[in-house]
Design an enzyme around this catalytic site. Structure first.
Site, PDB file in Angstrom:
ATOM      1  N   LYS A  13      10.095  -6.210 -13.692  1.00 63.46           N
ATOM      2  CA  LYS A  13       9.014  -5.779 -14.590  1.00 63.46           C
ATOM      3  C   LYS A  13       9.037  -4.263 -14.801  1.00 63.46           C
ATOM      4  O   LYS A  13       8.912  -3.787 -15.918  1.00 63.46           O
ATOM      5  CB  LYS A  13       7.629  -6.169 -14.024  1.00 63.46           C
ATOM      6  CG  LYS A  13       7.426  -7.651 -13.824  1.00 63.46           C
ATOM      7  CD  LYS A  13       6.007  -7.961 -13.370  1.00 63.46           C
ATOM      8  CE  LYS A  13       5.608  -7.329 -12.054  1.00 63.46           C
ATOM      9  NZ  LYS A  13       6.332  -7.827 -10.876  1.00 63.46           N
ATOM     10  N   ARG A  88      -3.446  -9.141 -11.360  1.00 65.51           N
ATOM     11  CA  ARG A  88      -2.730  -9.906 -10.337  1.00 65.51           C
ATOM     12  C   ARG A  88      -3.607 -11.014  -9.762  1.00 65.51           C
ATOM     13  O   ARG A  88      -3.141 -11.773  -8.913  1.00 65.51           O
ATOM     14  CB  ARG A  88      -2.334  -8.968  -9.202  1.00 65.51           C
ATOM     15  CG  ARG A  88      -0.859  -8.583  -9.169  1.00 65.51           C
ATOM     16  CD  ARG A  88      -0.715  -7.591  -8.048  1.00 65.51           C
ATOM     17  NE  ARG A  88       0.595  -7.447  -7.516  1.00 65.51           N
ATOM     18  CZ  ARG A  88       1.429  -6.477  -7.834  1.00 65.51           C
ATOM     19  NH1 ARG A  88       1.117  -5.620  -8.778  1.00 65.51           N
ATOM     20  NH2 ARG A  88       2.575  -6.376  -7.208  1.00 65.51           N
ATOM     21  N   ARG A 127      16.813  -1.685  -3.006  1.00 62.39           N
ATOM     22  CA  ARG A 127      16.159  -1.083  -4.161  1.00 62.39           C
ATOM     23  C   ARG A 127      15.747   0.351  -3.819  1.00 62.39           C
ATOM     24  O   ARG A 127      15.322   0.612  -2.698  1.00 62.39           O
ATOM     25  CB  ARG A 127      14.919  -1.929  -4.435  1.00 62.39           C
ATOM     26  CG  ARG A 127      14.345  -1.816  -5.782  1.00 62.39           C
ATOM     27  CD  ARG A 127      13.458  -2.984  -6.046  1.00 62.39           C
ATOM     28  NE  ARG A 127      12.152  -2.841  -5.456  1.00 62.39           N
ATOM     29  CZ  ARG A 127      11.044  -3.337  -6.006  1.00 62.39           C
ATOM     30  NH1 ARG A 127      11.119  -4.000  -7.134  1.00 62.39           N
ATOM     31  NH2 ARG A 127       9.892  -3.202  -5.426  1.00 62.39           N
ATOM     32  N   ARG A 161      10.931   1.930  -1.022  1.00 59.62           N
ATOM     33  CA  ARG A 161       9.520   1.596  -0.833  1.00 59.62           C
ATOM     34  C   ARG A 161       9.253   1.029   0.552  1.00 59.62           C
ATOM     35  O   ARG A 161      10.019   0.222   1.066  1.00 59.62           O
ATOM     36  CB  ARG A 161       9.100   0.579  -1.892  1.00 59.62           C
ATOM     37  CG  ARG A 161       8.886   1.213  -3.236  1.00 59.62           C
ATOM     38  CD  ARG A 161       8.670   0.209  -4.301  1.00 59.62           C
ATOM     39  NE  ARG A 161       7.699  -0.830  -3.947  1.00 59.62           N
ATOM     40  CZ  ARG A 161       7.143  -1.626  -4.837  1.00 59.62           C
ATOM     41  NH1 ARG A 161       7.444  -1.500  -6.103  1.00 59.62           N
ATOM     42  NH2 ARG A 161       6.292  -2.550  -4.458  1.00 59.62           N
ATOM     43  N   ARG A 172       4.235 -10.426   0.028  1.00 56.18           N
ATOM     44  CA  ARG A 172       4.092 -10.169  -1.416  1.00 56.18           C
ATOM     45  C   ARG A 172       4.395 -11.422  -2.238  1.00 56.18           C
ATOM     46  O   ARG A 172       3.722 -11.700  -3.220  1.00 56.18           O
ATOM     47  CB  ARG A 172       5.017  -9.010  -1.823  1.00 56.18           C
ATOM     48  CG  ARG A 172       4.468  -7.666  -1.326  1.00 56.18           C
ATOM     49  CD  ARG A 172       5.532  -6.586  -1.304  1.00 56.18           C
ATOM     50  NE  ARG A 172       6.028  -6.251  -2.607  1.00 56.18           N
ATOM     51  CZ  ARG A 172       7.211  -5.676  -2.827  1.00 56.18           C
ATOM     52  NH1 ARG A 172       8.008  -5.382  -1.820  1.00 56.18           N
ATOM     53  NH2 ARG A 172       7.577  -5.378  -4.053  1.00 56.18           N
TER      54      ARG A 172
HETATM   55  P1  AMP Z   1       4.036  -3.186  -7.274  1.00 58.30           P
HETATM   56  O1  AMP Z   1       4.592  -1.811  -7.356  1.00 58.30           O
HETATM   57  O2  AMP Z   1       3.500  -3.685  -8.590  1.00 58.30           O
HETATM   58  O3  AMP Z   1       4.995  -4.175  -6.645  1.00 58.30           O
HETATM   59  O4  AMP Z   1       2.759  -3.110  -6.314  1.00 58.30           O
HETATM   60  C1  AMP Z   1       2.894  -2.698  -4.960  1.00 58.30           C
HETATM   61  C2  AMP Z   1       1.647  -3.028  -4.180  1.00 58.30           C
HETATM   62  O5  AMP Z   1       0.519  -2.343  -4.742  1.00 58.30           O
HETATM   63  C3  AMP Z   1       1.219  -4.495  -4.155  1.00 58.30           C
HETATM   64  O6  AMP Z   1       1.931  -5.260  -3.200  1.00 58.30           O
HETATM   65  C4  AMP Z   1      -0.265  -4.357  -3.827  1.00 58.30           C
HETATM   66  O7  AMP Z   1      -0.472  -4.032  -2.470  1.00 58.30           O
HETATM   67  C5  AMP Z   1      -0.657  -3.129  -4.647  1.00 58.30           C
HETATM   68  N1  AMP Z   1      -1.072  -3.497  -6.026  1.00 58.30           N
HETATM   69  C6  AMP Z   1      -0.498  -3.100  -7.186  1.00 58.30           C
HETATM   70  N2  AMP Z   1      -1.132  -3.613  -8.248  1.00 58.30           N
HETATM   71  C7  AMP Z   1      -2.134  -4.367  -7.753  1.00 58.30           C
HETATM   72  C8  AMP Z   1      -3.158  -5.167  -8.330  1.00 58.30           C
HETATM   73  N3  AMP Z   1      -3.248  -5.319  -9.663  1.00 58.30           N
HETATM   74  N4  AMP Z   1      -4.014  -5.799  -7.510  1.00 58.30           N
HETATM   75  C9  AMP Z   1      -3.944  -5.662  -6.170  1.00 58.30           C
HETATM   76  N5  AMP Z   1      -3.013  -4.932  -5.548  1.00 58.30           N
HETATM   77  C10 AMP Z   1      -2.106  -4.285  -6.321  1.00 58.30           C
END
Ligand code: AMP
Length: 214
Positions: A13, A88, A127, A161, A172
């Protein structure tokens, strides 16, 4: 045009959002990047969400809704935005609808990144992202064109990360299956959900997305 990208961790994404951002001149709103910026700034919000994020669990809905509400109201979002990582959960999706309705706006496209989950684990290991602009790379599948230099901004520092560790990755995926996947029928019922084959190579996925958006 307002677009949501929906798919599990590692489905690409972020990579595709950056390409759409450049091609269509509309900002990528990555809630993950926003939270990582808060953590890097070591402010109150950052300290609150750090542990949750590193464990792979979701940050509470009220925090996320407040964060995205103020971002969507910024001038650069007036002509459209790409949501990457939001909504989410169903409460987030419903709050987004209310927010947009209040401004006479709507979501035009929801793009589902269809994947074969076992292969994603391999994508998440290895990554790394640019410290400056957040562009993402992979040790095997997507290295910078010039070794050690970000293709997008030319910076030379990269970071892995904290939540790309095996335990956090498992959490996740569980969060995606349990809390995020129910959004697919939510948007499908409205006729705005379209799928791309996210296991294809990066350029092929971009072409599939362009077919949907143009
Ligand atoms: P991402 O970079 O999108 O994979 O997000 C990394 C982490 O940020 C996730 O595993 C959550 O802990 C937090 N996070 C990001 N976006 C959301 C969201 N919309 N709702 C809840 N937690 C989020």
């Amino acid at each position: 045009m307002n677009v949501i990208l929906l798919g599990p961790p590692g489905s690409g994404k972020g990579t595709q959002a950056k390409r759409i951002e450049q091609a269509h001149d509309m900002p990528q709103l990555s809630t993950g990047d926003m939270l990582r910026a808060e953590i890097a700034a070591d402010n109150a919000l950052g300290r609150r969400v750090k542990g949750v994020m590193e464990s792979g669990k979701l940050v509470p809905d009220d925090v996320m809704i407040t964060l995205i509400r103020s971002r969507i109201r910024m001038p650069d979002c007036r002509n459209g935005f790409i949501l990457d990582g939001f909504p989410r959960t169903l409460p987030q999706a419903e709050a987004l609808d209310v927010m947009l309705r209040g401004e006479h706006r709507q979501i035009d496209h929801v793009i589902e990144f269809e994947v074969f989950e076992p292969n994603l684990i391999e994508r998440l290991f290895g990554r790394f992202t640019c410290c400056n602009c957040g562009a993402s790379y992979h040790e095997r599948y997507n290295r910078p064109k010039v070794e050690g230099v970000c293709d997008v901004c030319g910076a030379c520092e990269f970071i892995c990360r904290a939540d790309d560790r095996p335990e956090a990755i498992k959490t996740r995926f569980e969060a995606y299956r349990r809390q995020t996947a129910p959004l697919l029928p939510y948007y499908d019922r409205r006729g705005i959900l379209q799928k791309v084959d996210a296991m294809a190579d990066i350029d092929t996925v971009t072409r599939q997305i362009e077919t949907i958006l143009t």
